[in-house]
Design a protein around this motif. Structure first.
Motif, mmCIF file in Angstrom:
data_model
loop_
_atom_site.group_PDB
_atom_site.id
_atom_site.type_symbol
_atom_site.label_atom_id
_atom_site.label_comp_id
_atom_site.label_asym_id
_atom_site.label_seq_id
_atom_site.Cartn_x
_atom_site.Cartn_y
_atom_site.Cartn_z
ATOM 1 N N HIS A 57 3.156 -24.722 -1.838
ATOM 2 C CA HIS A 57 3.602 -24.146 -3.102
ATOM 3 C C HIS A 57 4.046 -22.695 -2.888
ATOM 4 C CE1 HIS A 57 2.189 -27.500 -5.605
ATOM 5 N NE2 HIS A 57 1.154 -27.555 -4.773
ATOM 6 N N ASP A 58 5.146 -22.346 -3.492
ATOM 7 C CA ASP A 58 5.676 -20.987 -3.396
ATOM 8 C C ASP A 58 5.523 -20.307 -4.755
ATOM 9 O OD1 ASP A 58 6.892 -18.691 -2.601
ATOM 10 O OD2 ASP A 58 8.935 -19.446 -2.786
ATOM 11 N N VAL A 59 4.751 -19.233 -4.793
ATOM 12 C CA VAL A 59 4.547 -18.507 -6.044
ATOM 13 C C VAL A 59 5.718 -17.553 -6.263
ATOM 14 C CG1 VAL A 59 3.025 -16.964 -7.322
ATOM 15 C CG2 VAL A 59 2.057 -18.643 -5.748
ATOM 16 N N VAL A 60 6.350 -17.648 -7.410
ATOM 17 C CA VAL A 60 7.492 -16.801 -7.742
ATOM 18 C C VAL A 60 6.991 -15.532 -8.435
ATOM 19 C CG1 VAL A 60 9.657 -16.639 -9.016
ATOM 20 C CG2 VAL A 60 8.990 -18.807 -7.947
ATOM 21 N N SER A 61 7.419 -14.373 -7.932
ATOM 22 C CA SER A 61 7.057 -13.076 -8.532
ATOM 23 C C SER A 61 5.547 -12.973 -8.736
ATOM 24 C CB SER A 61 7.797 -12.884 -9.866
ATOM 25 O OG SER A 61 9.188 -12.950 -9.696
ATOM 26 N N LEU A 62 4.818 -13.035 -7.638
ATOM 27 C CA LEU A 62 3.354 -13.064 -7.697
ATOM 28 C C LEU A 62 2.785 -11.863 -8.437
ATOM 29 C CD1 LEU A 62 0.632 -14.259 -6.860
ATOM 30 C CD2 LEU A 62 0.844 -13.023 -4.695
ATOM 31 N N PHE A 63 3.250 -10.656 -8.123
ATOM 32 C CA PHE A 63 2.656 -9.455 -8.707
ATOM 33 C C PHE A 63 2.866 -9.411 -10.218
ATOM 34 C CE2 PHE A 63 3.082 -5.025 -10.138
ATOM 35 C CZ PHE A 63 1.806 -4.572 -9.850
ATOM 36 N N THR A 64 4.098 -9.607 -10.658
ATOM 37 C CA THR A 64 4.386 -9.487 -12.091
ATOM 38 C C THR A 64 3.799 -10.628 -12.903
ATOM 39 O OG1 THR A 64 6.530 -10.561 -11.716
ATOM 40 C CG2 THR A 64 6.483 -8.156 -11.731
ATOM 41 N N ASN A 65 3.450 -11.741 -12.250
ATOM 42 C CA ASN A 65 2.867 -12.879 -12.959
ATOM 43 C C ASN A 65 1.346 -12.944 -12.841
ATOM 44 O OD1 ASN A 65 5.234 -14.085 -14.049
ATOM 45 N ND2 ASN A 65 5.762 -14.865 -12.024
ATOM 46 N N PRO A 83 -2.222 -12.274 -13.988
ATOM 47 C CA PRO A 83 -2.850 -11.874 -15.259
ATOM 48 C C PRO A 83 -3.821 -10.718 -15.037
ATOM 49 C CG PRO A 83 -3.806 -13.932 -14.459
ATOM 50 C CD PRO A 83 -2.655 -13.613 -13.550
ATOM 51 N N ILE A 84 -3.530 -9.578 -15.640
ATOM 52 C CA ILE A 84 -4.306 -8.361 -15.380
ATOM 53 C C ILE A 84 -5.739 -8.484 -15.870
ATOM 54 C CG2 ILE A 84 -4.509 -5.908 -15.945
ATOM 55 C CD1 ILE A 84 -1.495 -5.736 -15.915
ATOM 56 N N GLU A 118 -7.702 -11.099 -16.454
ATOM 57 C CA GLU A 118 -8.515 -12.008 -15.661
ATOM 58 C C GLU A 118 -8.803 -11.431 -14.277
ATOM 59 O OE1 GLU A 118 -6.023 -12.735 -17.499
ATOM 60 O OE2 GLU A 118 -6.251 -14.643 -18.557
ATOM 61 N N THR A 119 -7.810 -10.741 -13.714
ATOM 62 C CA THR A 119 -7.997 -10.132 -12.400
ATOM 63 C C THR A 119 -9.073 -9.045 -12.435
ATOM 64 O OG1 THR A 119 -5.679 -10.560 -11.845
ATOM 65 C CG2 THR A 119 -6.855 -8.936 -10.516
ATOM 66 N N LEU A 120 -9.046 -8.210 -13.480
ATOM 67 C CA LEU A 120 -10.060 -7.159 -13.604
ATOM 68 C C LEU A 120 -11.454 -7.763 -13.789
ATOM 69 C CD1 LEU A 120 -8.174 -4.575 -15.865
ATOM 70 C CD2 LEU A 120 -8.625 -4.420 -13.415
ATOM 71 N N ASP A 121 -11.545 -8.881 -14.498
ATOM 72 C CA ASP A 121 -12.846 -9.548 -14.667
ATOM 73 C C ASP A 121 -13.394 -10.037 -13.326
ATOM 74 O OD1 ASP A 121 -12.847 -9.112 -17.378
ATOM 75 O OD2 ASP A 121 -12.034 -11.090 -17.895
ATOM 76 N N ILE A 122 -12.506 -10.582 -12.493
ATOM 77 C CA ILE A 122 -12.929 -11.061 -11.173
ATOM 78 C C ILE A 122 -13.400 -9.899 -10.309
ATOM 79 C CG2 ILE A 122 -12.130 -12.139 -9.032
ATOM 80 C CD1 ILE A 122 -10.227 -13.827 -10.744
ATOM 81 N N ILE A 123 -12.640 -8.794 -10.345
ATOM 82 C CA ILE A 123 -13.020 -7.625 -9.551
ATOM 83 C C ILE A 123 -14.352 -7.055 -10.036
ATOM 84 C CG2 ILE A 123 -12.372 -5.257 -8.974
ATOM 85 C CD1 ILE A 123 -9.456 -6.154 -9.050
ATOM 86 N N ARG A 124 -14.537 -7.029 -11.344
ATOM 87 C CA ARG A 124 -15.814 -6.536 -11.883
ATOM 88 C C ARG A 124 -16.983 -7.374 -11.353
ATOM 89 N NH1 ARG A 124 -17.687 -3.678 -16.265
ATOM 90 N NH2 ARG A 124 -15.558 -3.348 -17.027
ATOM 91 N N ARG A 125 -16.832 -8.687 -11.384
ATOM 92 C CA ARG A 125 -17.900 -9.562 -10.916
ATOM 93 C C ARG A 125 -18.164 -9.364 -9.428
ATOM 94 N NH1 ARG A 125 -15.763 -13.879 -12.352
ATOM 95 N NH2 ARG A 125 -15.108 -14.785 -10.347
ATOM 96 N N ARG A 126 -17.098 -9.212 -8.652
ATOM 97 C CA ARG A 126 -17.263 -8.994 -7.207
ATOM 98 C C ARG A 126 -17.974 -7.668 -6.930
ATOM 99 N NH1 ARG A 126 -14.090 -11.611 -3.496
ATOM 100 N NH2 ARG A 126 -13.766 -13.776 -4.106
ATOM 101 N N LEU A 127 -17.629 -6.634 -7.685
ATOM 102 C CA LEU A 127 -18.269 -5.331 -7.494
ATOM 103 C C LEU A 127 -19.749 -5.387 -7.872
ATOM 104 C CD1 LEU A 127 -15.490 -2.930 -8.825
ATOM 105 C CD2 LEU A 127 -16.248 -3.165 -6.456
ATOM 106 N N GLN A 128 -20.065 -6.103 -8.933
ATOM 107 C CA GLN A 128 -21.457 -6.226 -9.355
ATOM 108 C C GLN A 128 -22.297 -6.972 -8.318
ATOM 109 O OE1 GLN A 128 -20.832 -8.117 -13.146
ATOM 110 N NE2 GLN A 128 -20.758 -6.169 -14.266
ATOM 111 N N GLU A 129 -21.654 -7.868 -7.570
ATOM 112 C CA GLU A 129 -22.357 -8.629 -6.542
ATOM 113 C C GLU A 129 -22.390 -7.906 -5.199
ATOM 114 O OE1 GLU A 129 -20.104 -12.185 -6.475
ATOM 115 O OE2 GLU A 129 -20.922 -12.991 -8.353
ATOM 116 N N ASP A 130 -21.666 -6.797 -5.082
ATOM 117 C CA ASP A 130 -21.554 -6.076 -3.812
ATOM 118 C C ASP A 130 -22.759 -5.161 -3.623
ATOM 119 O OD1 ASP A 130 -20.774 -4.834 -1.519
ATOM 120 O OD2 ASP A 130 -19.069 -3.768 -2.393
#
Length: 306
Positions: free
Chosen positions: A244-252, A254-255, A257-269
């Motif tokens: 699968h080829d993702v088109v325009s990965l950066f602009t597509n 979702p900010i 959801e991405t911040l939620d994932i980073i928050r969870r990873r930081l809390q587990e670090d």
């Protein structure tokens, strides 16, 4: 293609990659409707032409002066014909010399074709928005307010605040690199953030988040890593392999959801406290500022990601 253009492209390739004639392969595209691709074989990098220094010197201005005084220019590896062709190529305003998106290739692309493709890309109102004014000062005030509050709450030191403080105010500049491995040679937009108000903050956040990269079971370092993993998988006759080829990965991406994932990873670090005295909320506030204030200039106009 005339001889002058050919020699110009050949010379530009050699100057950009610092290789000799036996490393050059030209792959012209069809006419000039698409980019002209120039690839190179894998050849060892050129050795430094700087001589051995006669004394041990510290990395100071005096050491730089010493290097410059004792250095000798290498013998030119281009002919007069190639130098003349390069001068003519530089004068040709209808041609752009660009790095390819992948593959360490140099691309000569028709300027009109380049401008048309960028215009079509920026006309996508779902992704980009043309701004009526320069938002730099507004964004700077917002970042300064965040840094001031973090220092007042003893989350960062005064020295750290001074490092992150936006002294440069350059508007980020966008340019594009052609994807020569795809039909029609689409362009990949790249924003040069150097010297912008959020540059130092972005670098600091990148260093802070770097240890989190690669800890997912789905992570692939590079194509070599993928090949190694695939070599251990047995494919049955009735199996199907999909790519699968993702088109325009950066602009597509979702900010929120991405911040939620980073928050969870930081809390587990568990090692986070050894890298910074910032709490997770402070990191996320700075990160949210960076990813929600992305803007850039192109041909005198300023755009933001919609």
């Amino acid at each position: 293609m005339d001889d002058g253009r050919f020699w110009g492209m050949l010379l530009m390739f050699r100057l950009l990659h610092l290789h000799h004639d036996d490393g050059v392969q030209l792959q012209p595209a069809s006419g000039m409707t698409g980019p002209v691709r120039m690839r190179r074989r894998k050849i060892g990098r050129c050795r430094s032409f700087l001589p051995m220094m006669p004394c041990h010197l510290n990395r100071t201005a005096s050491s730089s002066d010493c290097v410059m005084k004792t250095a000798k220019l290498p013998k030119s590896n281009i002919t007069k014909q190639e130098r003349d062709a390069l001068k003519e190529l530089r004068k040709d305003k209808n041609v752009l010399i660009l790095p390819a998106d992948k593959g360490k290739a140099t691309v000569l692309m028709d300027r009109t074709d380049y401008e048309e493709k960028v215009s079509v890309m920026l006309a996508d109102m779902k992704t980009y928005e043309k701004l009526p004014t320069d938002p730099t000062q507004k964004y700077k005030r917002k970042l300064v307010a965040i840094l001031t509050r973090l220092m007042k709450d003893s989350k960062i030191t005064e020295e750290q605040k001074n490092y992150l403080y936006p002294t440069a105010e350059n508007v980020p500049r966008m340019y594009c690199t052609p994807k020569i491995n795809k039909p029609g040679y689409p362009l990949r937009p790249i924003v040069d953030y150097t010297g912008s108000i959020g540059y130092n903050t972005s670098r600091a956040l990148a260093d802070l988040l770097a240890p989190l990269v690669g800890k997912s079971v789905h992570h692939m370092k590079n194509s070599k890593h993928l090949a190694e993993e695939m070599s251990t998988i047995l494919i049955e006759e009735d199996d199907m392999f999909l790519s699968h080829d993702v088109v325009s990965l950066f602009t597509n991406t979702p900010i929120s959801e991405t911040l939620d994932i980073i928050r969870r990873r930081l809390q587990e670090d568990r090692d986070l406290k050894n890298r910074t005295n910032l709490q997770v909320d402070g990191i996320l506030e700075l990160l949210s500022f960076i990813v929600t204030t992305t803007y850039f200039s192109f041909r005198g106009n300023i755009y933001s990601h919609g």
